[in-house]
Scaffold this motif. Sequence first.
Motif, PDB file in Angstrom:
ATOM      1  N   LEU A 170      23.296  66.405  84.137  1.00 10.86           N
ATOM      2  CA  LEU A 170      23.860  65.155  84.647  1.00 10.86           C
ATOM      3  C   LEU A 170      25.115  64.726  83.886  1.00 10.86           C
ATOM      4  O   LEU A 170      25.701  63.691  84.197  1.00 10.86           O
ATOM      5  N   GLU A 171      25.508  65.528  82.889  1.00 15.45           N
ATOM      6  CA  GLU A 171      26.690  65.263  82.060  1.00 15.45           C
ATOM      7  C   GLU A 171      26.604  63.887  81.392  1.00 15.45           C
ATOM      8  O   GLU A 171      27.551  63.104  81.388  1.00 15.45           O
ATOM      9  N   ILE A 172      25.427  63.630  80.806  1.00 10.32           N
ATOM     10  CA  ILE A 172      25.183  62.364  80.107  1.00 10.32           C
ATOM     11  C   ILE A 172      25.251  62.603  78.607  1.00 10.32           C
ATOM     12  O   ILE A 172      24.512  63.432  78.065  1.00 10.32           O
ATOM     13  N   LYS A 173      26.134  61.893  77.947  1.00  9.85           N
ATOM     14  CA  LYS A 173      26.224  61.929  76.492  1.00  9.85           C
ATOM     15  C   LYS A 173      26.205  60.491  75.971  1.00  9.85           C
ATOM     16  O   LYS A 173      26.397  59.546  76.725  1.00  9.85           O
ATOM     17  N   ASN A 174      25.993  60.351  74.669  1.00  9.24           N
ATOM     18  CA  ASN A 174      26.052  59.033  74.030  1.00  9.24           C
ATOM     19  C   ASN A 174      25.184  58.004  74.745  1.00  9.24           C
ATOM     20  O   ASN A 174      25.608  56.869  74.991  1.00  9.24           O
ATOM     21  N   SER A 175      23.971  58.400  75.076  1.00  3.04           N
ATOM     22  CA  SER A 175      23.058  57.484  75.760  1.00  3.04           C
ATOM     23  C   SER A 175      22.360  56.573  74.765  1.00  3.04           C
ATOM     24  O   SER A 175      22.316  56.830  73.561  1.00  3.04           O
ATOM     25  N   LEU A 176      21.817  55.498  75.300  1.00  3.21           N
ATOM     26  CA  LEU A 176      20.811  54.738  74.589  1.00  3.21           C
ATOM     27  C   LEU A 176      19.484  55.242  75.146  1.00  3.21           C
ATOM     28  O   LEU A 176      19.224  55.114  76.344  1.00  3.21           O
ATOM     29  N   PHE A 177      18.667  55.847  74.293  1.00  4.92           N
ATOM     30  CA  PHE A 177      17.453  56.528  74.744  1.00  4.92           C
ATOM     31  C   PHE A 177      16.246  55.670  74.395  1.00  4.92           C
ATOM     32  O   PHE A 177      16.054  55.288  73.239  1.00  4.92           O
ATOM     33  N   VAL A 178      15.429  55.368  75.413  1.00  7.19           N
ATOM     34  CA  VAL A 178      14.240  54.529  75.244  1.00  7.19           C
ATOM     35  C   VAL A 178      13.007  55.380  75.510  1.00  7.19           C
ATOM     36  O   VAL A 178      12.808  55.860  76.626  1.00  7.19           O
ATOM     37  N   GLY A 179      12.180  55.575  74.484  1.00  4.55           N
ATOM     38  CA  GLY A 179      10.992  56.397  74.653  1.00  4.55           C
ATOM     39  C   GLY A 179       9.746  55.669  74.203  1.00  4.55           C
ATOM     40  O   GLY A 179       9.722  55.042  73.143  1.00  4.55           O
ATOM     41  N   LEU A 180       8.684  55.756  75.018  1.00  8.55           N
ATOM     42  CA  LEU A 180       7.429  55.078  74.712  1.00  8.55           C
ATOM     43  C   LEU A 180       6.331  56.119  74.514  1.00  8.55           C
ATOM     44  O   LEU A 180       6.170  57.026  75.334  1.00  8.55           O
ATOM     45  N   SER A 181       5.576  56.005  73.422  1.00  2.00           N
ATOM     46  CA  SER A 181       4.468  56.901  73.101  1.00  2.00           C
ATOM     47  C   SER A 181       4.980  58.330  72.955  1.00  2.00           C
ATOM     48  O   SER A 181       5.853  58.595  72.136  1.00  2.00           O
ATOM     49  N   ILE A 182       4.499  59.266  73.764  1.00  2.00           N
ATOM     50  CA  ILE A 182       5.010  60.634  73.670  1.00  2.00           C
ATOM     51  C   ILE A 182       6.516  60.657  73.975  1.00  2.00           C
ATOM     52  O   ILE A 182       7.262  61.478  73.433  1.00  2.00           O
ATOM     53  N   GLY A 183       6.967  59.712  74.797  1.00  2.00           N
ATOM     54  CA  GLY A 183       8.402  59.590  75.054  1.00  2.00           C
ATOM     55  C   GLY A 183       9.176  59.184  73.810  1.00  2.00           C
ATOM     56  O   GLY A 183      10.340  59.566  73.637  1.00  2.00           O
ATOM     57  N   GLY A 184       8.535  58.417  72.925  1.00  2.00           N
ATOM     58  CA  GLY A 184       9.160  58.051  71.657  1.00  2.00           C
ATOM     59  C   GLY A 184       9.254  59.230  70.708  1.00  2.00           C
ATOM     60  O   GLY A 184      10.203  59.345  69.923  1.00  2.00           O
ATOM     61  N   MET A 185       8.266  60.121  70.778  1.00  2.00           N
ATOM     62  CA  MET A 185       8.351  61.364  70.003  1.00  2.00           C
ATOM     63  C   MET A 185       9.475  62.237  70.547  1.00  2.00           C
ATOM     64  O   MET A 185      10.240  62.842  69.785  1.00  2.00           O
ATOM     65  N   THR A 186       9.577  62.302  71.871  1.00  2.00           N
ATOM     66  CA  THR A 186      10.654  63.062  72.498  1.00  2.00           C
ATOM     67  C   THR A 186      12.013  62.510  72.076  1.00  2.00           C
ATOM     68  O   THR A 186      12.942  63.270  71.793  1.00  2.00           O
ATOM     69  N   ALA A 187      12.113  61.183  72.006  1.00  2.00           N
ATOM     70  CA  ALA A 187      13.370  60.552  71.580  1.00  2.00           C
ATOM     71  C   ALA A 187      13.747  60.994  70.172  1.00  2.00           C
ATOM     72  O   ALA A 187      14.904  61.356  69.903  1.00  2.00           O
ATOM     73  N   GLN A 188      12.774  60.964  69.261  1.00  2.00           N
ATOM     74  CA  GLN A 188      13.045  61.380  67.886  1.00  2.00           C
ATOM     75  C   GLN A 188      13.478  62.845  67.832  1.00  2.00           C
ATOM     76  O   GLN A 188      14.456  63.200  67.157  1.00  2.00           O
ATOM     77  N   GLY A 189      12.753  63.692  68.544  1.00  2.00           N
ATOM     78  CA  GLY A 189      13.071  65.118  68.546  1.00  2.00           C
ATOM     79  C   GLY A 189      14.431  65.413  69.135  1.00  2.00           C
ATOM     80  O   GLY A 189      15.178  66.268  68.631  1.00  2.00           O
ATOM     81  N   LEU A 190      14.788  64.693  70.205  1.00  2.00           N
ATOM     82  CA  LEU A 190      16.093  64.893  70.841  1.00  2.00           C
ATOM     83  C   LEU A 190      17.212  64.431  69.917  1.00  2.00           C
ATOM     84  O   LEU A 190      18.250  65.101  69.802  1.00  2.00           O
ATOM     85  N   ALA A 191      17.015  63.295  69.254  1.00  2.00           N
ATOM     86  CA  ALA A 191      18.050  62.785  68.344  1.00  2.00           C
ATOM     87  C   ALA A 191      18.281  63.749  67.183  1.00  2.00           C
ATOM     88  O   ALA A 191      19.421  63.946  66.739  1.00  2.00           O
ATOM     89  N   VAL A 192      17.202  64.357  66.697  1.00  2.00           N
ATOM     90  CA  VAL A 192      17.337  65.336  65.617  1.00  2.00           C
ATOM     91  C   VAL A 192      18.117  66.563  66.089  1.00  2.00           C
ATOM     92  O   VAL A 192      18.976  67.092  65.379  1.00  2.00           O
ATOM     93  N   LYS A 193      17.844  66.993  67.321  1.00  2.00           N
ATOM     94  CA  LYS A 193      18.444  68.231  67.843  1.00  2.00           C
ATOM     95  C   LYS A 193      19.843  68.019  68.390  1.00  2.00           C
ATOM     96  O   LYS A 193      20.733  68.851  68.181  1.00  2.00           O
ATOM     97  N   ARG A 194      20.053  66.912  69.121  1.00  2.00           N
ATOM     98  CA  ARG A 194      21.303  66.723  69.856  1.00  2.00           C
ATOM     99  C   ARG A 194      21.794  65.288  69.710  1.00  2.00           C
ATOM    100  O   ARG A 194      21.675  64.467  70.611  1.00  2.00           O
ATOM    101  N   LEU A 195      22.359  64.982  68.555  1.00  2.00           N
ATOM    102  CA  LEU A 195      22.837  63.625  68.318  1.00  2.00           C
ATOM    103  C   LEU A 195      23.993  63.263  69.245  1.00  2.00           C
ATOM    104  O   LEU A 195      24.284  62.074  69.425  1.00  2.00           O
ATOM    105  N   ASP A 196      24.643  64.263  69.848  1.00  2.00           N
ATOM    106  CA  ASP A 196      25.706  63.970  70.815  1.00  2.00           C
ATOM    107  C   ASP A 196      25.152  63.330  72.085  1.00  2.00           C
ATOM    108  O   ASP A 196      25.875  62.642  72.811  1.00  2.00           O
ATOM    109  N   LEU A 197      23.851  63.508  72.339  1.00  2.00           N
ATOM    110  CA  LEU A 197      23.234  62.936  73.537  1.00  2.00           C
ATOM    111  C   LEU A 197      22.703  61.531  73.312  1.00  2.00           C
ATOM    112  O   LEU A 197      22.494  60.787  74.265  1.00  2.00           O
ATOM    113  N   VAL A 198      22.449  61.185  72.044  1.00  2.00           N
ATOM    114  CA  VAL A 198      21.776  59.919  71.725  1.00  2.00           C
ATOM    115  C   VAL A 198      22.593  59.152  70.690  1.00  2.00           C
ATOM    116  O   VAL A 198      22.665  59.562  69.538  1.00  2.00           O
ATOM    117  N   ARG A 199      23.186  58.038  71.097  1.00  2.00           N
ATOM    118  CA  ARG A 199      23.952  57.226  70.134  1.00  2.00           C
ATOM    119  C   ARG A 199      23.110  56.110  69.530  1.00  2.00           C
ATOM    120  O   ARG A 199      23.443  55.564  68.486  1.00  2.00           O
TER     121      ARG A 199
END
Length: 262
Positions: free
Chosen positions: A84-113
């Motif tokens: 979807l060509e989305i970068k610099n998002s604000l990522f909101v994750g709840l429960s397992i989604g919050g774990m996904t948020a942490q993992g994504l930020a560690v791996k791809r900080l360009d996707l999560v500001r």
Amino acid sequence: MQIADFGDVRLHYRIDGDPDGAPVVFSNSLGTDMRLWDPILPLLPKGLKLIRYDKRGHGLSSTPSGPYSMGNLVRDVERLMDMLEIKNSLFVGLSIGGMTAQGLAVKRLDLVRAMVISNTGAKIGTPAIWDERIAAVKKNGIEALADGVMERWFSKAFRATPELELWRNMLVRTPAEGYWGCSAAISGTDLYTPTSGLRLPTLGIAGSEDGSTPPDLMRETTALIPGSQFHLIRKAGHLPCVEQPEEYARVLTQFIHDTGHL
């Protein structure tokens, strides 16, 4: 409703709001689909591009053979955002989604500001607890766990309302393999060290009546990231965006403004 086909998994996703707006990506909890966020979306400010998706094994996404890993879940949303060509998002994750948020930020900080980690942890439960739950689902289905899950998810007051049935039905209609597959991903995840290395604006949200990820766990996880904020929502359990949508949306909106995302 749209489907992204990545070969090994097909993800159902939806985009609302301003197609040219600042992107906010939502990742929901175990046993729910993207409708988890329905109560708060109308309460958010205009001008945002709101992206939701059903993780593998949930909602209208496909259910690959389990078990899954947290790496699978992070890779799924990573591919979706790249598509979807989305970068610099604000990522909101709840429960397992919050774990996904942490993992994504560690791996791809360009996707999560900036990120909101809600009702989650760097580590949730123990492998023994998850093994027991996985075995129960494989043997007797999700229905056998449903009442106990409702007690952990919701405050006593909410459990007395007719709306409880909506969320119980959503849970038991989750594919069993999707539920236990994602349970295995939680069981195998410990993000304490990776998350403690993150340096990005972070808001942690907890529910005072949360029986799955208690406020102390949320406070501890949020504190791993220097400069993070923490907010406790009272009279709410594991899904405060359902029980207290006005407060949840207000706190999220303030964070959006504080981070200059709008």
